[in-house]
Design a protein around this motif. Structure first.
Motif, mmCIF file in Angstrom:
data_model
loop_
_atom_site.group_PDB
_atom_site.id
_atom_site.type_symbol
_atom_site.label_atom_id
_atom_site.label_comp_id
_atom_site.label_asym_id
_atom_site.label_seq_id
_atom_site.Cartn_x
_atom_site.Cartn_y
_atom_site.Cartn_z
ATOM 1 N N MET A 48 71.332 21.394 -0.813
ATOM 2 C CA MET A 48 70.570 22.593 -0.484
ATOM 3 C C MET A 48 69.167 22.199 -0.022
ATOM 4 S SD MET A 48 70.518 25.986 -2.747
ATOM 5 C CE MET A 48 68.946 26.757 -3.010
ATOM 6 N N SER A 49 68.683 22.910 0.993
ATOM 7 C CA SER A 49 67.377 22.572 1.555
ATOM 8 C C SER A 49 66.260 22.911 0.580
ATOM 9 C CB SER A 49 67.140 23.343 2.852
ATOM 10 O OG SER A 49 68.115 23.008 3.792
ATOM 11 N N ASN A 50 65.242 22.083 0.630
ATOM 12 C CA ASN A 50 64.072 22.276 -0.201
ATOM 13 C C ASN A 50 62.918 22.680 0.711
ATOM 14 O OD1 ASN A 50 62.196 22.127 -2.272
ATOM 15 N ND2 ASN A 50 61.859 19.930 -1.950
ATOM 16 N N PHE A 51 62.542 23.960 0.687
ATOM 17 C CA PHE A 51 61.473 24.426 1.583
ATOM 18 C C PHE A 51 60.107 24.171 0.944
ATOM 19 C CE2 PHE A 51 65.010 26.613 3.472
ATOM 20 C CZ PHE A 51 64.683 26.624 4.829
ATOM 21 N N VAL A 52 59.212 23.625 1.747
ATOM 22 C CA VAL A 52 57.870 23.278 1.276
ATOM 23 C C VAL A 52 56.859 23.970 2.182
ATOM 24 C CG1 VAL A 52 56.243 21.369 0.991
ATOM 25 C CG2 VAL A 52 58.658 21.037 0.447
ATOM 26 N N LYS A 53 55.825 24.547 1.579
ATOM 27 C CA LYS A 53 54.793 25.198 2.383
ATOM 28 C C LYS A 53 54.081 24.143 3.229
ATOM 29 C CE LYS A 53 50.587 27.772 2.222
ATOM 30 N NZ LYS A 53 49.423 28.161 1.449
ATOM 31 N N ALA A 54 53.974 24.414 4.532
ATOM 32 C CA ALA A 54 53.420 23.415 5.441
ATOM 33 C C ALA A 54 52.117 23.856 6.096
ATOM 34 C CB ALA A 54 54.442 23.089 6.536
ATOM 35 N N ALA A 55 51.963 25.144 6.355
ATOM 36 C CA ALA A 55 50.765 25.628 7.053
ATOM 37 C C ALA A 55 50.777 27.147 7.024
ATOM 38 C CB ALA A 55 50.766 25.143 8.502
ATOM 39 N N SER A 56 49.686 27.724 7.534
ATOM 40 C CA SER A 56 49.620 29.166 7.723
ATOM 41 C C SER A 56 49.791 29.452 9.205
ATOM 42 C CB SER A 56 48.260 29.708 7.269
ATOM 43 O OG SER A 56 48.115 29.502 5.889
ATOM 44 N N LEU A 57 50.381 30.587 9.484
ATOM 45 C CA LEU A 57 50.656 30.966 10.875
ATOM 46 C C LEU A 57 49.372 30.971 11.705
ATOM 47 C CD1 LEU A 57 53.184 31.649 12.390
ATOM 48 C CD2 LEU A 57 52.937 34.029 11.665
ATOM 49 N N ARG A 58 48.275 31.377 11.098
ATOM 50 C CA ARG A 58 47.028 31.474 11.873
ATOM 51 C C ARG A 58 46.500 30.095 12.288
ATOM 52 N NH1 ARG A 58 44.499 31.302 6.634
ATOM 53 N NH2 ARG A 58 45.648 33.070 5.836
ATOM 54 N N GLU A 59 47.000 29.027 11.668
ATOM 55 C CA GLU A 59 46.541 27.684 12.032
ATOM 56 C C GLU A 59 47.199 27.162 13.295
ATOM 57 O OE1 GLU A 59 46.041 24.826 8.545
ATOM 58 O OE2 GLU A 59 47.500 26.291 7.771
ATOM 59 N N VAL A 60 48.285 27.798 13.724
ATOM 60 C CA VAL A 60 48.997 27.296 14.893
ATOM 61 C C VAL A 60 49.198 28.451 15.882
ATOM 62 C CG1 VAL A 60 51.201 27.325 13.633
ATOM 63 C CG2 VAL A 60 51.028 26.013 15.716
ATOM 64 N N LYS A 61 48.277 28.537 16.815
ATOM 65 C CA LYS A 61 48.276 29.646 17.783
ATOM 66 C C LYS A 61 49.455 29.501 18.750
ATOM 67 C CE LYS A 61 43.887 31.084 16.845
ATOM 68 N NZ LYS A 61 44.116 31.294 15.417
ATOM 69 N N PRO A 62 49.917 30.623 19.325
ATOM 70 C CA PRO A 62 50.994 30.543 20.304
ATOM 71 C C PRO A 62 50.665 29.548 21.418
ATOM 72 C CG PRO A 62 50.596 32.824 19.720
ATOM 73 C CD PRO A 62 49.506 32.015 19.062
ATOM 74 N N GLY A 63 51.635 28.713 21.753
ATOM 75 C CA GLY A 63 51.450 27.726 22.822
ATOM 76 C C GLY A 63 50.812 26.431 22.367
ATOM 77 N N THR A 64 50.653 26.269 21.031
ATOM 78 C CA THR A 64 50.028 25.041 20.527
ATOM 79 C C THR A 64 50.916 24.374 19.475
ATOM 80 O OG1 THR A 64 48.821 26.071 18.701
ATOM 81 C CG2 THR A 64 47.725 26.042 20.858
ATOM 82 N N GLY A 65 50.536 23.121 19.176
ATOM 83 C CA GLY A 65 51.193 22.367 18.122
ATOM 84 C C GLY A 65 50.187 21.989 17.052
ATOM 85 N N LEU A 66 50.676 21.649 15.894
ATOM 86 C CA LEU A 66 49.815 21.281 14.762
ATOM 87 C C LEU A 66 50.509 20.186 13.975
ATOM 88 C CD1 LEU A 66 47.349 22.112 12.869
ATOM 89 C CD2 LEU A 66 49.050 23.465 11.608
ATOM 90 N N GLN A 67 49.759 19.158 13.617
ATOM 91 C CA GLN A 67 50.323 18.121 12.758
ATOM 92 C C GLN A 67 50.100 18.496 11.296
ATOM 93 O OE1 GLN A 67 48.582 14.044 11.886
ATOM 94 N NE2 GLN A 67 50.352 13.435 13.109
ATOM 95 N N VAL A 68 51.164 18.408 10.511
ATOM 96 C CA VAL A 68 51.038 18.626 9.074
ATOM 97 C C VAL A 68 51.677 17.437 8.360
ATOM 98 C CG1 VAL A 68 51.032 21.145 9.243
ATOM 99 C CG2 VAL A 68 53.205 19.944 8.960
ATOM 100 N N HIS A 69 51.310 17.284 7.110
ATOM 101 C CA HIS A 69 51.877 16.203 6.300
ATOM 102 C C HIS A 69 52.675 16.858 5.181
ATOM 103 C CE1 HIS A 69 49.217 13.550 8.465
ATOM 104 N NE2 HIS A 69 48.276 14.450 8.268
#
Ligand code: FES
Length: 102
Positions: free
Chosen positions: A1-22
């Motif tokens: 079963m998949s383990n979902f982990v919080k990665a970012a908030s939607l407001r941090e990644v605007k439409p048309g952009t990418g974001l690096q998270v760890h």
């Protein structure tokens, strides 16, 4: 079963952009394509450039280093010089929060 982990908030990644998270020791790229969120390994399969810095066009990202293109939905490599796909991750939204399955 998949383990979902919080990665970012939607407001941090605007439409048309990418974001690096760890997430759990991995560098993962999150992309916002017109409000739909995709996640892949943030490492081009050709020579490790961060795909989160790439140009997004439709559901594709172009590697910022040598220009290989990948399908954000599947991770499939679409053009050389990449000959291997990149891993994708399942994404879940809960309000403003982005969760990634690891
Ligand atoms: S590092 Fe991405 S195409 Fe070369």
């Amino acid at each position: 079963m998949s383990n979902f982990v919080k990665a970012a908030s939607l407001r941090e990644v605007k439409p048309g952009t990418g974001l690096q998270v760890h997430v759990q020791g991995k560098d993962i790229a999150i992309f916002n394509v017109d409000g739909t969120i995709y996640a892949t390994d943030d490492r081009c399969s050709h020579a490790d450039a961060p795909l989160s810095d790439g140009e997004i066009e439709g559901c594709e990202v172009e590697c910022p280093l040598h220009g290989a293109r990948f399908d954000l939905r599947t991770g499939e490599n679409l053009t050389p010089p990449a000959w291997e796909p990149v891993q994708t991750y399942e994404v879940k939204l809960d309000g403003d929060e982005i969760y990634i399955a690891t």
